[in-house]
Design a protein around this motif. Structure first.
Motif, PDB file in Angstrom:
ATOM      1  N   GLN A 170      39.071  30.255  48.139  1.00 16.93           N
ATOM      2  CA  GLN A 170      40.418  29.836  47.773  1.00 16.93           C
ATOM      3  C   GLN A 170      40.445  29.240  46.365  1.00 16.93           C
ATOM      4  OE1 GLN A 170      42.595  27.619  50.751  1.00 16.93           O
ATOM      5  NE2 GLN A 170      43.612  26.394  49.190  1.00 16.93           N
ATOM      6  N   GLY A 171      41.190  29.884  45.467  1.00 18.12           N
ATOM      7  CA  GLY A 171      41.310  29.375  44.104  1.00 18.12           C
ATOM      8  C   GLY A 171      40.132  29.672  43.201  1.00 18.12           C
ATOM      9  N   SER A 172      39.113  30.384  43.709  1.00 10.31           N
ATOM     10  CA  SER A 172      37.962  30.717  42.870  1.00 10.31           C
ATOM     11  C   SER A 172      38.366  31.745  41.818  1.00 10.31           C
ATOM     12  CB  SER A 172      36.825  31.291  43.724  1.00 10.31           C
ATOM     13  OG  SER A 172      36.397  30.353  44.692  1.00 10.31           O
ATOM     14  N   GLU A 194      43.846  32.230  50.572  1.00 11.59           N
ATOM     15  CA  GLU A 194      42.716  32.098  49.664  1.00 11.59           C
ATOM     16  C   GLU A 194      42.982  32.854  48.355  1.00 11.59           C
ATOM     17  OE1 GLU A 194      38.852  33.026  51.264  1.00 11.59           O
ATOM     18  OE2 GLU A 194      39.335  32.226  53.228  1.00 11.59           O
ATOM     19  N   LEU A 195      43.476  34.070  48.488  1.00 11.78           N
ATOM     20  CA  LEU A 195      43.608  34.941  47.324  1.00 11.78           C
ATOM     21  C   LEU A 195      44.715  34.529  46.363  1.00 11.78           C
ATOM     22  CD1 LEU A 195      43.146  38.390  49.099  1.00 11.78           C
ATOM     23  CD2 LEU A 195      41.459  37.177  47.705  1.00 11.78           C
ATOM     24  N   ASP A 196      45.782  33.940  46.893  1.00  7.33           N
ATOM     25  CA  ASP A 196      46.940  33.638  46.052  1.00  7.33           C
ATOM     26  C   ASP A 196      47.016  32.164  45.638  1.00  7.33           C
ATOM     27  OD1 ASP A 196      47.825  36.302  46.085  1.00  7.33           O
ATOM     28  OD2 ASP A 196      48.736  35.998  48.055  1.00  7.33           O
ATOM     29  N   THR A 205      44.901  33.122  39.723  1.00  6.70           N
ATOM     30  CA  THR A 205      44.662  33.115  41.162  1.00  6.70           C
ATOM     31  C   THR A 205      43.398  33.916  41.430  1.00  6.70           C
ATOM     32  OG1 THR A 205      45.918  35.141  41.567  1.00  6.70           O
ATOM     33  CG2 THR A 205      47.140  33.035  41.650  1.00  6.70           C
ATOM     34  N   THR A 206      42.847  33.715  42.606  1.00  9.14           N
ATOM     35  CA  THR A 206      41.655  34.479  42.982  1.00  9.14           C
ATOM     36  C   THR A 206      41.960  35.969  43.013  1.00  9.14           C
ATOM     37  OG1 THR A 206      40.880  32.612  44.305  1.00  9.14           O
ATOM     38  CG2 THR A 206      39.874  34.748  44.747  1.00  9.14           C
ATOM     39  N   LEU A 210      40.084  38.966  40.781  1.00  6.93           N
ATOM     40  CA  LEU A 210      39.412  40.103  41.392  1.00  6.93           C
ATOM     41  C   LEU A 210      40.029  41.427  40.964  1.00  6.93           C
ATOM     42  CD1 LEU A 210      38.919  38.641  44.977  1.00  6.93           C
ATOM     43  CD2 LEU A 210      37.086  39.168  43.343  1.00  6.93           C
ATOM     44  N   GLU A 211      41.346  41.451  40.883  1.00  5.70           N
ATOM     45  CA  GLU A 211      42.027  42.692  40.467  1.00  5.70           C
ATOM     46  C   GLU A 211      41.709  43.010  38.999  1.00  5.70           C
ATOM     47  OE1 GLU A 211      46.090  41.947  41.465  1.00  5.70           O
ATOM     48  OE2 GLU A 211      45.869  42.740  43.508  1.00  5.70           O
TER      49      GLU A 211
END
Length: 217
Positions: A170-172, A194-196, A205-206, A210-211
């Motif tokens: 989360q938040g990484s 976690e992702l947002d 955002t995470t 990643l994207e």
């Protein structure tokens, strides 16, 4: 900070001193407090290290200690250090060499590991919340069930790292990480909470981090 050649009081209190690449000579270090002292490249072969407090002291492969003294189990931080469950919260570990060390269950929340060498070590169960791993070398690192909430991993090399069972991301921020191709899609399937999550430090955002790796690929 205490310089080895200017010490007159015993037991020695050199907490946080910078002794990098120094020849410490025959300084009496019995019962000395060297907590957080930087002894990377230092020569302590003629010193007596009985009951010496070396917790959080930094050493490297060039640090020389007396025969029979095991610096890896002393609480000091460096190659091969046995630090399972150690409390290293908010520690300044920039550029530290921790190869062959064991940090399972270590408390590293808020620690600055920028540029650290963490190749092939085990961080299973470690608390890495808010940790900074910018540019860290984590090739083959086993993260296991470590907690990466709000961690800054920008530019880290995660080639062949084990990211399958992370507790939370989360938040990484994984922006510019290397070696992430095998994990991107799997990590993007984690819960939206976690992702947002927004990371105010990295301003991302995470999911976005990643994207961005997918676009680079």
């Amino acid at each position: 900070m205490a310089s080895p050649d200017q010490i007159n009081n015993y037991p020695v209190d050199a907490r946080g001193a910078d002794w990098r690449n120094r020849d410490i000579g025959t300084l009496d270090l019995i019962n000395a407090n060297l907590c957080r002292t930087d002894i990377r490249g230092a020569n302590l072969t003629c010193c007596r290290l009985e009951n010496t407090d070396l917790r959080l002291a930094k050493y490297d492969s060039k640090t020389a200690v007396p025969d029979g003294f095991n610096i890896r189990t002393s609480g000091a931080i460096g190659p091969g250090a046995q630090l399972n469950g150690a409390f290293l919260n908010n520690a300044d570990l920039r550029g530290i060499d921790l190869r062959k060390a064991s940090l399972m269950g270590a408390y590293l929340s808020g620690a600055d590991l920028s540029g650290a060498l963490l190749d092939n070590i085990s961080l299973a169960g470690a608390d890495l919340r808010h940790a900074i791993l910018r540019g860290a070398m984590c090739r083959g690192t086993r993260f296991g069930t470590s907690e990466l909430k709000m961690a800054d991993l920008r530019g880290a090399d995660l080639t062949e790292a084990n990211l399958d069972t992370l507790e939370s991301i989360q938040g990484s921020d994984f922006s510019m990480c290397k070696g992430m191709d095998p994990y991107i899609q799997t990590l993007l399937e984690r819960p939206a909470i976690e992702l947002d999550h927004w990371n105010p430090l990295t301003r991302s955002t995470t999911r976005a981090s990643l994207e961005s790796l997918s676009l680079e690929a």
